[in-house]
Design a protein around this motif. Sequence first.
Motif, PDB file in Angstrom:
ATOM      1  N   ASP A 123      -1.708  -0.718   0.883  1.00  0.00           N
ATOM      2  CA  ASP A 123      -1.845   0.516   1.649  1.00  0.00           C
ATOM      3  C   ASP A 123      -1.055   0.460   2.948  1.00  0.00           C
ATOM      4  OD1 ASP A 123      -3.634   1.517  -0.275  1.00  0.00           O
ATOM      5  OD2 ASP A 123      -5.262   0.374   0.640  1.00  0.00           O
ATOM      6  N   GLY A 124      -0.221  -0.563   3.069  1.00  0.00           N
ATOM      7  CA  GLY A 124       0.657  -0.629   4.224  1.00  0.00           C
ATOM      8  C   GLY A 124       0.145  -1.443   5.400  1.00  0.00           C
TER       9      GLY A 124
ATOM     10  N   SER B 104      -0.986  -3.392  -8.495  1.00  0.00           N
ATOM     11  CA  SER B 104       0.142  -2.488  -8.292  1.00  0.00           C
ATOM     12  C   SER B 104       0.599  -1.892  -9.614  1.00  0.00           C
ATOM     13  CB  SER B 104       1.288  -3.206  -7.578  1.00  0.00           C
ATOM     14  OG  SER B 104       1.755  -4.282  -8.344  1.00  0.00           O
ATOM     15  N   GLN B 105       0.439  -2.635 -10.691  1.00  0.00           N
ATOM     16  CA  GLN B 105       0.846  -2.104 -11.986  1.00  0.00           C
ATOM     17  C   GLN B 105      -0.137  -1.084 -12.544  1.00  0.00           C
ATOM     18  OE1 GLN B 105       1.637  -5.738 -14.100  1.00  0.00           O
ATOM     19  NE2 GLN B 105       3.448  -6.073 -12.827  1.00  0.00           N
ATOM     20  N   SER B 106      -1.382  -1.192 -12.072  1.00  0.00           N
ATOM     21  CA  SER B 106      -2.377  -0.282 -12.643  1.00  0.00           C
ATOM     22  C   SER B 106      -2.585   0.964 -11.775  1.00  0.00           C
ATOM     23  CB  SER B 106      -3.704  -1.012 -12.825  1.00  0.00           C
ATOM     24  OG  SER B 106      -4.257  -1.296 -11.567  1.00  0.00           O
ATOM     25  N   ARG B 107      -1.931   0.999 -10.628  1.00  0.00           N
ATOM     26  CA  ARG B 107      -2.117   2.172  -9.768  1.00  0.00           C
ATOM     27  C   ARG B 107      -1.353   3.389 -10.274  1.00  0.00           C
ATOM     28  NH1 ARG B 107      -2.808   1.090  -3.363  1.00  0.00           N
ATOM     29  NH2 ARG B 107      -4.803   0.016  -3.521  1.00  0.00           N
ATOM     30  N   LYS B 108      -1.536   4.474  -9.566  1.00  0.00           N
ATOM     31  CA  LYS B 108      -0.918   5.737  -9.975  1.00  0.00           C
ATOM     32  C   LYS B 108       0.577   5.571 -10.260  1.00  0.00           C
ATOM     33  CE  LYS B 108      -2.601   7.884  -6.445  1.00  0.00           C
ATOM     34  NZ  LYS B 108      -2.549   8.738  -5.308  1.00  0.00           N
ATOM     35  N   SER B 109       1.020   6.225 -11.324  1.00  0.00           N
ATOM     36  CA  SER B 109       2.372   5.941 -11.796  1.00  0.00           C
ATOM     37  C   SER B 109       3.463   6.522 -10.919  1.00  0.00           C
ATOM     38  CB  SER B 109       2.532   6.447 -13.227  1.00  0.00           C
ATOM     39  OG  SER B 109       2.235   7.824 -13.230  1.00  0.00           O
TER      40      SER B 109
ATOM     41  N   ALA C  45       8.427   5.716   1.580  1.00  0.00           N
ATOM     42  CA  ALA C  45       8.119   4.310   1.295  1.00  0.00           C
ATOM     43  C   ALA C  45       7.075   3.785   2.274  1.00  0.00           C
ATOM     44  CB  ALA C  45       9.383   3.475   1.385  1.00  0.00           C
ATOM     45  N   LEU C  46       6.402   2.760   1.813  1.00  0.00           N
ATOM     46  CA  LEU C  46       5.311   2.168   2.587  1.00  0.00           C
ATOM     47  C   LEU C  46       5.510   0.656   2.568  1.00  0.00           C
ATOM     48  CD1 LEU C  46       2.472   3.314   3.614  1.00  0.00           C
ATOM     49  CD2 LEU C  46       1.577   2.390   1.484  1.00  0.00           C
TER      50      LEU C  46
END
Length: 344
Positions: free
Chosen positions: A86-87, A131-136, A243-244
């Motif tokens: 989340d940055g 990160s792979q399972s988060r929103k596409s 970008a974050l």
Amino acid sequence: KLFNELQELKGNIRVYCRVRPFLRGQGTSNTVVEHIGEHGELVVVNPTKPGKDGLRKFRFNKVYSPASTQAEVFSDIKPLVRSVLDGYNVCIFAYGQTGSGKTYTMTGPDGASEEEWGVNYRALNDLFKISQSRKSNITYEVGVQMVEIYNEQVRDLLSADTSQKKYPFFCSTWILSTTQQSGLSVPDASMYPVTSTSDVLKLMSIGLQNRSVGSTALNERSSRSHSIVTVHVRGKDLKTGSALYGNLHLVDLAGSERVDRSEVTGDRLREAQHINKSLSALGDVIFSLASKSSHVPYRNSKLTQLLQSSLGRRAKTLMFVQLNPDITSYSESMSTLKFAERVS
Ligand code: ADP
Ligand code: MG
């Protein structure tokens, strides 16, 4: 949600104490740990003062008993690690004398099985998974740097002459924007993109081989340098193009034991003085953050300069305070606990 709960515990600085078990052949009766409470209490007994007078009580955000597993420890810090996506900038340290379990907590024992993996591997593994399972519509890229600070000199542990392939284009563009964002001051250290745990395992083993190690009077392998694994995460929103950035520093500090000036000279004395200076600079920085002082003295050591962006008021800091429970370590343990008490 979990993270907000953690947050409320103690601003942005948390101190978790971990007592390592006795090692094979070390016996178990001679412990300085009298009691470990469920709410972060730790009672230590002075072996030369039996009875009530010898008891000293400390309180931290959490205390892990010798029976705690690597998985247990990691499950408590997972929300902290995930906040990088989340940055947030996050810094996790292990502090303590040589032999107290710093490397065990951060990396795991030599030749660790997956179950024995320390925070480093688990954190990266978790970041990949999440990160792979988060929103596409958001893609994440993860890059790793590994440096060591020895005698106030920063050394790149993943420098080019390894068998690893380097990605200069990726590094230069990404590092530039990342360092501008975060003020990170190691733009020269190589950064490798990683996409799987096996990439990470390979990189870490190269980095570990490149660390300075020496042997101490305790006749144990000891680290007189601080090692820092930095994980950079860039999240990109494919719809908006924004970008974050977040980064995670995983720091295995040099042994905090005091060195008897009358017994060491030359290189050993110089090493000891550098370690001493940087650990107290770290203590001063965390203390001034915790006490909300207006001036934070980052400039006093390489360690605090390097970590400045992750040791700020907007960053999140966790210190593992490692203890060797043996009575022969009593006075070192007390100075470790006093250091921790000051910053917690
Ligand atoms: P440090 O890095 O502080 O010098 P180490 O992590 O090398 O200390 O730990 C010293 C020894 O104790 C190692 O053999 C390590 O495997 C063992 N050890 C440390 N912590 C634990 C633990 N929680 N459980 C089992 N063994 C541990
Ligand atoms: Mg170590």
